[in-house]
Design a protein around this motif. Sequence first.
Motif, PDB file in Angstrom:
ATOM      1  N   GLU A 103       5.836  12.196   1.780  1.00  0.00           N
ATOM      2  CA  GLU A 103       5.249  10.932   1.324  1.00  0.00           C
ATOM      3  C   GLU A 103       6.069   9.790   1.893  1.00  0.00           C
ATOM      4  O   GLU A 103       7.286   9.894   2.030  1.00  0.00           O
ATOM      5  N   LEU A 104       5.399   8.693   2.192  1.00  0.00           N
ATOM      6  CA  LEU A 104       6.081   7.553   2.787  1.00  0.00           C
ATOM      7  C   LEU A 104       6.402   6.505   1.733  1.00  0.00           C
ATOM      8  O   LEU A 104       5.605   6.248   0.838  1.00  0.00           O
ATOM      9  N   LEU A 105       7.553   5.868   1.899  1.00  0.00           N
ATOM     10  CA  LEU A 105       7.859   4.674   1.123  1.00  0.00           C
ATOM     11  C   LEU A 105       6.961   3.535   1.624  1.00  0.00           C
ATOM     12  O   LEU A 105       6.441   3.607   2.738  1.00  0.00           O
ATOM     13  N   LEU A 110      12.705   2.016  -4.601  1.00  0.00           N
ATOM     14  CA  LEU A 110      11.668   1.004  -4.830  1.00  0.00           C
ATOM     15  C   LEU A 110      12.281  -0.239  -5.469  1.00  0.00           C
ATOM     16  O   LEU A 110      13.303  -0.151  -6.151  1.00  0.00           O
ATOM     17  N   ARG A 153       4.947   3.294   5.129  1.00  0.00           N
ATOM     18  CA  ARG A 153       3.484   3.294   5.075  1.00  0.00           C
ATOM     19  C   ARG A 153       2.932   2.064   5.802  1.00  0.00           C
ATOM     20  O   ARG A 153       1.887   2.143   6.455  1.00  0.00           O
ATOM     21  N   ASN A 196       0.831  -1.206   0.000  1.00  0.00           N
ATOM     22  CA  ASN A 196       0.000   0.000   0.000  1.00  0.00           C
ATOM     23  C   ASN A 196       0.865   1.255   0.000  1.00  0.00           C
ATOM     24  O   ASN A 196       1.900   1.305   0.660  1.00  0.00           O
ATOM     25  N   ILE A 197       0.452   2.239  -0.756  1.00  0.00           N
ATOM     26  CA  ILE A 197       1.024   3.577  -0.598  1.00  0.00           C
ATOM     27  C   ILE A 197      -0.118   4.590  -0.612  1.00  0.00           C
ATOM     28  O   ILE A 197      -1.234   4.293  -1.058  1.00  0.00           O
ATOM     29  N   GLU A 198       0.183   5.769  -0.092  1.00  0.00           N
ATOM     30  CA  GLU A 198      -0.678   6.926  -0.301  1.00  0.00           C
ATOM     31  C   GLU A 198       0.201   8.030  -0.861  1.00  0.00           C
ATOM     32  O   GLU A 198       1.329   8.219  -0.416  1.00  0.00           O
ATOM     33  N   THR A 199      -0.312   8.725  -1.842  1.00  0.00           N
ATOM     34  CA  THR A 199       0.406   9.892  -2.326  1.00  0.00           C
ATOM     35  C   THR A 199      -0.245  11.138  -1.735  1.00  0.00           C
ATOM     36  O   THR A 199      -1.407  11.105  -1.348  1.00  0.00           O
ATOM     37  N   ARG A 200       0.544  12.221  -1.651  1.00  0.00           N
ATOM     38  CA  ARG A 200      -0.056  13.507  -1.270  1.00  0.00           C
ATOM     39  C   ARG A 200      -1.189  13.814  -2.241  1.00  0.00           C
ATOM     40  O   ARG A 200      -1.180  13.304  -3.383  1.00  0.00           O
ATOM     41  N   HIS A 247      10.638   8.360  -6.405  1.00  0.00           N
ATOM     42  CA  HIS A 247      11.209   7.447  -5.414  1.00  0.00           C
ATOM     43  C   HIS A 247      11.855   6.217  -6.045  1.00  0.00           C
ATOM     44  O   HIS A 247      12.152   5.255  -5.325  1.00  0.00           O
ATOM     45  N   TYR A 258       5.139   9.430  -8.295  1.00  0.00           N
ATOM     46  CA  TYR A 258       5.727   8.768  -7.119  1.00  0.00           C
ATOM     47  C   TYR A 258       6.825   7.798  -7.558  1.00  0.00           C
ATOM     48  O   TYR A 258       7.904   7.743  -6.958  1.00  0.00           O
TER      49      TYR A 258
END
Lengths: 448, 448
Positions: free
Chosen positions: B13-15, A100, B19, A40-44, A96, A92
């Motif tokens: 933002e979190l990796l 990743l 997250r 899971n991720i969330e972006t701004r 990043h 993202y």
Amino acid sequence: MSDKPTPLSGFPELLPEHRAVERAVIASLAHTFELHGFANIETRVVEPLERLSKGGEIDKEIYVLRRLQAEESASDSGLALHFDLTVPFARYVLEHAGKLEFPFRRYQIQPAWRGERPQEGRYRQFTQADIDIVGRDTLGFHHDVEVVRVMVEALDGLVRTVGLPDLSFQVNNRKLIQGFYRGLGIPDVTAAIRQIDKLDKQPADAVAALLVSEAGATDEQAQRCLDLATIRVADTSFVERVRALGVDDELLEEGLTELAAVVDGCAGAVGEHVTLEANLRIARGLDYYTGTVLEVFMAGYERLKSVGGGGRYDALASDGRTTYPGVGVSFGVSRTLIPLFADGVLAPGRKVPSVVLVALADDDSRPAADAVAQRLRARGIAAEVAASPQKFGKQIRYAERRDIPFVWFANDQHEVKDIRSGDQVAADPDTWTPTDQPTDQPTPEDTP
Amino acid sequence: MSDKPTPLSGFPELLPEHRAVERAVIASLAHTFELHGFANIETRVVEPLERLSKGGEIDKEIYVLRRLQAEESASDSGLALHFDLTVPFARYVLEHAGKLEFPFRRYQIQPAWRGERPQEGRYRQFTQADIDIVGRDTLGFHHDVEVVRVMVEALDGLVRTVGLPDLSFQVNNRKLIQGFYRGLGIPDVTAAIRQIDKLDKQPADAVAALLVSEAGATDEQAQRCLDLATIRVADTSFVERVRALGVDDELLEEGLTELAAVVDGCAGAVGEHVTLEANLRIARGLDYYTGTVLEVFMAGYERLKSVGGGGRYDALASDGRTTYPGVGVSFGVSRTLIPLFADGVLAPGRKVPSVVLVALADDDSRPAADAVAQRLRARGIAAEVAASPQKFGKQIRYAERRDIPFVWFANDQHEVKDIRSGDQVAADPDTWTPTDQPTDQPTPEDTP
């Protein structure tokens, strides 16, 4: 805040009992995605306007931000709310990438915003659930099969545990269409795809005329395009039917092979409630799709158009040096649930999570009632204590209004009443377990 | 999207691995809140600017929305992003009051936005977790004790399961301060509270001077205010210490009784990691607090100021006819987690949810590998299949980079390797269970 607020059109809000169902939906989706290794991720929620407006078509639907009383030169000017989860995800990945691992599987369940005219299934704030797999430089085709299959499983879980209507995946392949048109000799293949995409809004002969006027097709070619577009089967028999149309093209062959692999690869996951068909008129207007394309429709809600969709994009993102191909599927959580709530198709959940209301004999017994509730909570049983020591009949109705199924009486001895059946039995707060507990909020464990 | 994006200051933002920890934090909080009967809601992220700007002090930090290319008269002008969860919650209560049951316990975990200057612990987009209990017309004081205790339990769960540093609740009561100042004869009680609130930024004698110049206090009165503000104890002995200051006032007595009840009522929930003190200098500047006030501090992170706070507001919302009193506590999820990640105090979780990587001997064995993964998933074990049939050593390193602890080999016989220990054993995909599974992502069941 002394005035009664009025609802904002296009910004629906859920009551707690509907939100409980939405949470169950999200938990169920997340559980399936994670079983398949999606992180899971969330972006701004904001992106530079420049990045958002590269999509081109949706400029006027973007919500732009400015700080109240900010100077013109404020550093945060030029920001806007994202209108989907794909553009921020692509950004993202680029931002990043060094941290990743590729292929990168991610799921993202967040709201997005569009300033379009609100209507059923279309809101100005809406929640989507997206899964994507992204590679660096390359991404094996088998990930197309994987991502479709994962969404089939996830939605099948929703139908079975939450009670969504049946769903239908309609899958096609851009290479198949493009190769067919190319092999057929259509002058403007891209324009032809855009016209065929209108088949759900316009009759076949109108689209045929557009293929002639906009894509330079002959009447004969236009008819063959329509013949292709009418092929819709739940197995790989489309391959022979396309070949029978007599068009020969390398890209077409590649598309046929890929689409057949998606249909075959999902055969073990589809079933009674979630079906999948090769539907050769699905094109999806967005230019960046390059292979698999699909849309998801909900039985009885065809008027919403698709409630999900996605596909393969060979250049999801690129920073000039490295290109990141991706394949993904998006499911419209708000688009699906809000009409179902409005129509009563999906029943609301309970208003509160409490399973037990601990009744209160008088104000002095509050500490004892608190202690009972705490002993129940220690064993994972959600409990609340009555707000005030009303007559017990009133406290039972208080529980009823909140959909709390059990009322606990802690007098000389402990007793618990199931207010649905009226049964009242002696009980020990350290051992009693609720029977036949309402489960409108399936836990992840309930899902496949 | 062909350029490398740069991070936006204030929009962290979190990796995926961070997250995962944030999700565990949110799941743990939600679990405790629900055990106590709090229902979840989400509000839309926009409010009419008019409603947001009633707070007064934060006008210039509000992000206002407009539609790109919208006409000046567009119906959605005048909308702005909420800057906390209290204003939208108050509006939600007013808007939906007819469909809610009171006292209404709700929790809300959502982002909010402020255009302020970014610094450690202060972001332009940040997630908060709020619990509130709201009554219609009246709300018993015992809910003050309840809401503080629930947050103590929730944060204690975080310290124990996620590894947050210890936390300290500092509680006071507005009635106590106001009654004391009034009984003391301070001319401007509100101004005095505002000055005392500066004690964390300014030395005592500077605040004393401000009490004289801004609140009309005498030097003697200012000294007594400071005497009150220095009282800080973990039990109810503050009652006697306040009485020893010789001020007599009815409101002061009420405040002392209430504060003592909060301290007593939380005694069973506080402990080694989460402590609670009566701290008589806590005032909280916001005018709407009318009784209990509190702030939460994190050990070693006092520089962040409070990471949580809240209190009692006798008029959380009002529509002119009905008033809704409330009491609540807010916890800063982003404010807490992001500095802890940056400092390495909180270890990252795993990069992917997969527990097993099914290795791939060659491309032809992909269907068999998929089937093994599917059998594991059927028993709730998250699994992914290797992206390509590299040498097994490379596939093991692929798993290592993703923090996947087990690699499955499906050749003539099934074997699974724990890549942390190097142990490799025969295994059956229908019965094997991961041992010593990494649990950086505590499930709700792990929490108290």
